[in-house]
Design a protein around this motif. Structure first.
Motif, short mmCIF file in Angstrom:
data_model
loop_
_atom_site.label_atom_id
_atom_site.label_comp_id
_atom_site.label_asym_id
_atom_site.label_seq_id
_atom_site.Cartn_x
_atom_site.Cartn_y
_atom_site.Cartn_z
N LEU A 80 5.35 4.25 -5.85
CA LEU A 80 5.02 2.99 -6.52
C LEU A 80 6.05 2.53 -7.56
O LEU A 80 6.56 1.40 -7.48
CB LEU A 80 3.62 3.10 -7.13
CG LEU A 80 3.00 1.84 -7.68
CD1 LEU A 80 2.84 0.80 -6.58
CD2 LEU A 80 1.64 2.12 -8.30
N ARG A 134 -10.85 -1.14 -11.92
CA ARG A 134 -9.56 -0.45 -11.90
C ARG A 134 -8.74 -0.70 -13.16
O ARG A 134 -7.53 -0.50 -13.16
CB ARG A 134 -8.75 -0.96 -10.69
CG ARG A 134 -9.27 -0.48 -9.37
CD ARG A 134 -8.54 -1.17 -8.24
NE ARG A 134 -8.82 -0.52 -6.97
CZ ARG A 134 -8.10 0.47 -6.47
NH1 ARG A 134 -7.05 0.90 -7.11
NH2 ARG A 134 -8.42 1.00 -5.31
N GLU A 184 -6.31 1.91 -14.26
CA GLU A 184 -5.18 2.04 -13.33
C GLU A 184 -4.16 0.93 -13.57
O GLU A 184 -2.95 1.16 -13.60
CB GLU A 184 -5.67 1.97 -11.87
CG GLU A 184 -6.50 3.19 -11.48
CD GLU A 184 -7.14 3.01 -10.12
OE1 GLU A 184 -6.52 2.44 -9.23
OE2 GLU A 184 -8.30 3.47 -9.97
N LYS A 194 -4.02 -1.33 0.80
CA LYS A 194 -4.61 0.01 0.70
C LYS A 194 -5.53 0.13 -0.52
O LYS A 194 -6.60 0.73 -0.43
CB LYS A 194 -3.52 1.07 0.64
CG LYS A 194 -2.90 1.29 2.01
CD LYS A 194 -1.91 2.39 2.01
CE LYS A 194 -1.46 2.66 3.44
NZ LYS A 194 -0.49 3.73 3.53
N GLY A 239 -6.85 4.85 -3.28
CA GLY A 239 -6.52 4.22 -2.00
C GLY A 239 -5.12 4.57 -1.53
O GLY A 239 -4.80 4.40 -0.36
N LEU A 240 -4.28 5.02 -2.47
CA LEU A 240 -2.92 5.39 -2.09
C LEU A 240 -2.82 6.92 -1.97
O LEU A 240 -3.50 7.65 -2.70
CB LEU A 240 -1.91 4.92 -3.13
CG LEU A 240 -1.82 3.42 -3.42
CD1 LEU A 240 -0.62 3.13 -4.30
CD2 LEU A 240 -1.75 2.60 -2.14
N LEU A 253 -3.42 5.61 -8.42
CA LEU A 253 -4.08 4.46 -7.79
C LEU A 253 -4.96 4.92 -6.63
O LEU A 253 -4.49 5.57 -5.70
CB LEU A 253 -3.03 3.46 -7.28
CG LEU A 253 -2.99 2.15 -8.08
CD1 LEU A 253 -2.54 2.44 -9.49
CD2 LEU A 253 -2.11 1.13 -7.43
N ARG A 277 5.23 11.14 -10.19
CA ARG A 277 5.31 9.68 -10.33
C ARG A 277 6.11 9.31 -11.58
O ARG A 277 6.93 8.39 -11.56
CB ARG A 277 3.90 9.08 -10.41
CG ARG A 277 3.91 7.57 -10.55
CD ARG A 277 2.50 7.00 -10.58
NE ARG A 277 1.79 7.38 -11.80
CZ ARG A 277 0.57 6.97 -12.10
NH1 ARG A 277 -0.08 6.17 -11.26
NH2 ARG A 277 -0.03 7.33 -13.21
N GLU A 294 2.46 7.79 -1.76
CA GLU A 294 2.51 6.35 -2.09
C GLU A 294 2.41 6.14 -3.60
O GLU A 294 3.02 5.21 -4.15
CB GLU A 294 1.39 5.61 -1.36
CG GLU A 294 1.67 5.48 0.13
CD GLU A 294 0.43 5.17 0.95
OE1 GLU A 294 0.59 4.77 2.10
OE2 GLU A 294 -0.69 5.37 0.46
N ALA A 318 -9.66 0.68 -0.55
CA ALA A 318 -10.24 1.84 -1.24
C ALA A 318 -11.64 1.52 -1.76
O ALA A 318 -12.41 2.42 -2.04
CB ALA A 318 -9.34 2.26 -2.39
#
Lengths: 373, 245
Positions: free
Chosen positions: B125, A280, A283, A7, B116-117, B114, B173, B121, A11
């Motif tokens: 994590l 990223r 992150e 996932k 895309g999540l 994050l 989270r 999700e 993205a």
């Protein structure tokens, strides 16, 4: 972890696409280059592989089926006397030239098989019959060579080595490694076309009785004719391939191109994954602050690499199939055996996994403080 | 050298009288070229379990450095740092990592969710990283999202959420593994006054109801009412400013 990996990868669709393109390119290049190489190299030993003889007997230090030295045709009699031999017949592969319309000539490789078995005669005949060469002046040529020969039709008469020859059948795709077309005919006619001395031939082709031990039979023939080289079909096929590989550097050329493709794929994917990690960084720093293990980071990256590789393999094999369908011809066949496809897929997986190493090394060094700044 | 269990850090602190965080004479300096800048000059701090403490100060005064030291992300030059009675200064990197995973929840100024999540999700994590099954992690994530008022938004992409909602996802989270210590770095910096107040009220409620110790770094004086104690970082030393609530 697999879900997180895929996932987060998806993205960044453009980066994902770039990495996929890199891996797909690698897979296609490996298969097409490999397929072209195998297709080409198979032509080197075409006569041996399709000649229907179990054992090839020739001159000392014979190394390549298309360049044979003369040997006595009478050796066939000595070989026939062996109990495990079903057939032994003289065979001729020689060079001559055929007349073409307009007064020109074209070099041809004349192949002569001895009746009645016609061991080593033409195969894959698409017009006429292989045994039509037994008809007066009969020769068989390949349809893909017709342009070189001036488009001769069935029944048309030409001259080979100054002797009359009539086209009686066409084969399809019987094309050798050399540029000269093959012309199949009977042994005696081939000897006339090539102006061979009486009693000379290029090889003795042997067909063994069913169940005979071919290696043992080779040893028996060597005992009978110590001045000959004797090989099974497989051995002589490999010997012919080795000859061209060593003398021409063909393998190095194709291998280098394939390796280059792999390196290009590796660099594209590694660079894309690295760029994705750089994008990223905060992150990942946050994940490290949260206590993610380096092992988990490695798993994420490896899962992403594996995911990309699997998609690339599926897409790549479809592309390869399309290229093979569109561009493979008897002149430049793209022959892709199953082991090449499987091997290239494994190589692509390895390339993808290797591509994950530089970004992983970068991630190991990410300071979790970055998330707090 | 103390060892840290990655699964049950609080089993080592049966005595609830032990402070959640204890700092003694902590110093930290940064070298910038030839110049050495002393950011922390002997910081002492004790935070009880379940307490909500705010660290105040202007930008660049060393608040985040102090929070990073408490969060085992940064090592001090000298001094002693104890979390729930365990001296963390001597722990190896892997042990500090394990301690962070099991004991500390971080709320970052820029959320760092994050891409895309989904919201759910993102909350799952830390649980998945802690080895919780996917099903249990999903259940816990849903519960936490409900707790922070984001029920019905579990499947939403945080990029499509407001900053306030993103901060709530980040709080969920941080709470995922039920850590006894919550560290928040400028949690209201990206939020308007109203949303900031809501988020801080939520953090305080969570701290009180779930007995989390919360340390918030901020320069936003509008939210001080949600603190039990407020400290101000002045010239590298911590001074108790007021008792708000």
């Amino acid at each position: 972890m697999w879900g997180i990996a895929t996932k987060t990868l998806k993205a960044d669709p453009w980066k994902c696409l770039m990495a996929l393109l890199g891996l797909t390119f690698t897979l296609v290049l490996m298969n097409v280059q490999g397929g072209l190489f195998i297709g080409l190299i198979r032509k080197v030993s075409l006569m041996v592989d399709y000649g229907d003889a179990d054992i090839w007997v020739g001159h000392r230090r014979m190394h390549n089926v298309d360049f044979a030295e003369d040997i006595p045709a009478a050796w066939a009699n000595r070989i026939r006397a062996l109990p495990d031999v079903e057939t032994a017949a003289p065979y001729l592969i020689g060079w001559s030239s055929i007349t073409v319309p307009g007064g020109g000539r074209e070099a041809v490789v004349v192949v002569g098989a001895e009746p009645p078995e016609l061991l080593g005669n033409a195969w894959n005949v698409v017009r006429g019959n292989p045994r039509d060469v037994l008809r007066p002046d009969g020769i068989t040529v390949d349809v893909y060579e017709l342009p070189k020969l001036g488009w001769p039709r069935i029944g048309e008469v030409r001259e080979i080595g100054g002797k009359r020859a009539r086209i009686v059948a066409y084969t399809r795709g019987v094309m050798g490694f050399l540029v000269a077309p093959y012309v199949f005919t009977t042994f005696s006619r081939a000897a006339r076309f090539c102006r061979k001395p009486p009693g000379a031939c290029s090889y003795i082709l042997v067909r063994a009785r069913p169940g005979a031990d071919l290696r043992a039979l080779c040893d028996q023939i060597r005992l009978r004719i110590p001045e000959a080289d004797v090989y099974t079909r497989g051995e002589y096929s490999r010997l012919s391939v080795d000859f061209w590989m060593r003398r021409t550097g063909l393998g190095i050329s194709f291998g280098a191109a394939t390796l280059l493709g792999m390196l290009v794929g590796l660099s594209i994917v590694a660079q894309t994954m690295y760029a994705s990690v750089l994008d990223r960084m905060p992150e990942f720093a946050a994940l490290k602050a949260m206590g993610i293990r380096n092992r988990d980071l490695a798993i994420v990256l490896l899962a992403q690499a594996l995911f990309l590789a699997l998609i690339a393999c599926c897409v790549g094999m479809v592309v390869v199939g399309g290229i093979q369908w569109a561009f493979s011809t008897p002149r430049a066949p793209i022959w892709i055996p199953w082991w090449l496809s499987v091997g290239s897929c494994l190589a692509v997986v390895l390339v993808a996994l290797a591509s994950a190493i530089p970004p992983y090394m970068k991630l190991r060094q990410v300071d979790p403080m970055l998330a707090l700044q | 050298m103390a060892t840290v269990s990655s699964t049950a850090p609080l089993e080592r602190v049966p005595n609830s009288a032990i402070d959640a965080v204890r700092l003694e004479h902590v110093t930290k300096s940064y070298r910038r070229g030839e110049h050495v800048e002393q950011v922390l000059r002997g910081v002492d701090l004790s935070v009880a379990r379940g307490e909500c403490v705010y660290l105040l100060g202007p930008s660049g005064c060393g608040k985040t450095t102090l929070l990073s030291i408490i969060g085992c992300v940064l090592r001090p030059d000298s001094g002693k740092v104890e979390l729930f009675g365990t001296e963390v200064g001597g722990l190896a990197e892997a042990e500090r990592s394990a301690l962070r995973r099991s004991t500390i929840g971080f709320v970052f100024q820029r959320f760092h969710l994050l891409r895309g999540l989904t919201a759910e999700e993102n909350v799952m994590l830390p649980l998945i990283l802690a080895g919780v099954s996917r099903r249990a992690a999903r259940r816990q994530a849903r519960r936490l999202l409900e707790l922070v008022g984001l029920e019905g938004r579990a499947d939403q992409d945080p990029r499509l959420m407001s900053v306030g909602q993103c901060q709530r996802v980040a709080i969920a989270r941080a709470l995922a593994c039920d850590p006894p210590l919550l560290l928040a770095d400028e949690p209201t910096a990206s939020l308007d006054a109203q949303t900031g107040a809501k988020v801080m009220r939520l953090l305080r409620e969570l701290a009180k109801t779930r007995q989390h110790t919360v340390i918030v770094v901020t320069h936003d004086r509008r939210i001080l009412e949600y603190a039990d104690r407020v400290f101000e970082l002045e010239a590298g030393r911590l001074v108790e400013a007021s008792t708000a609530a």
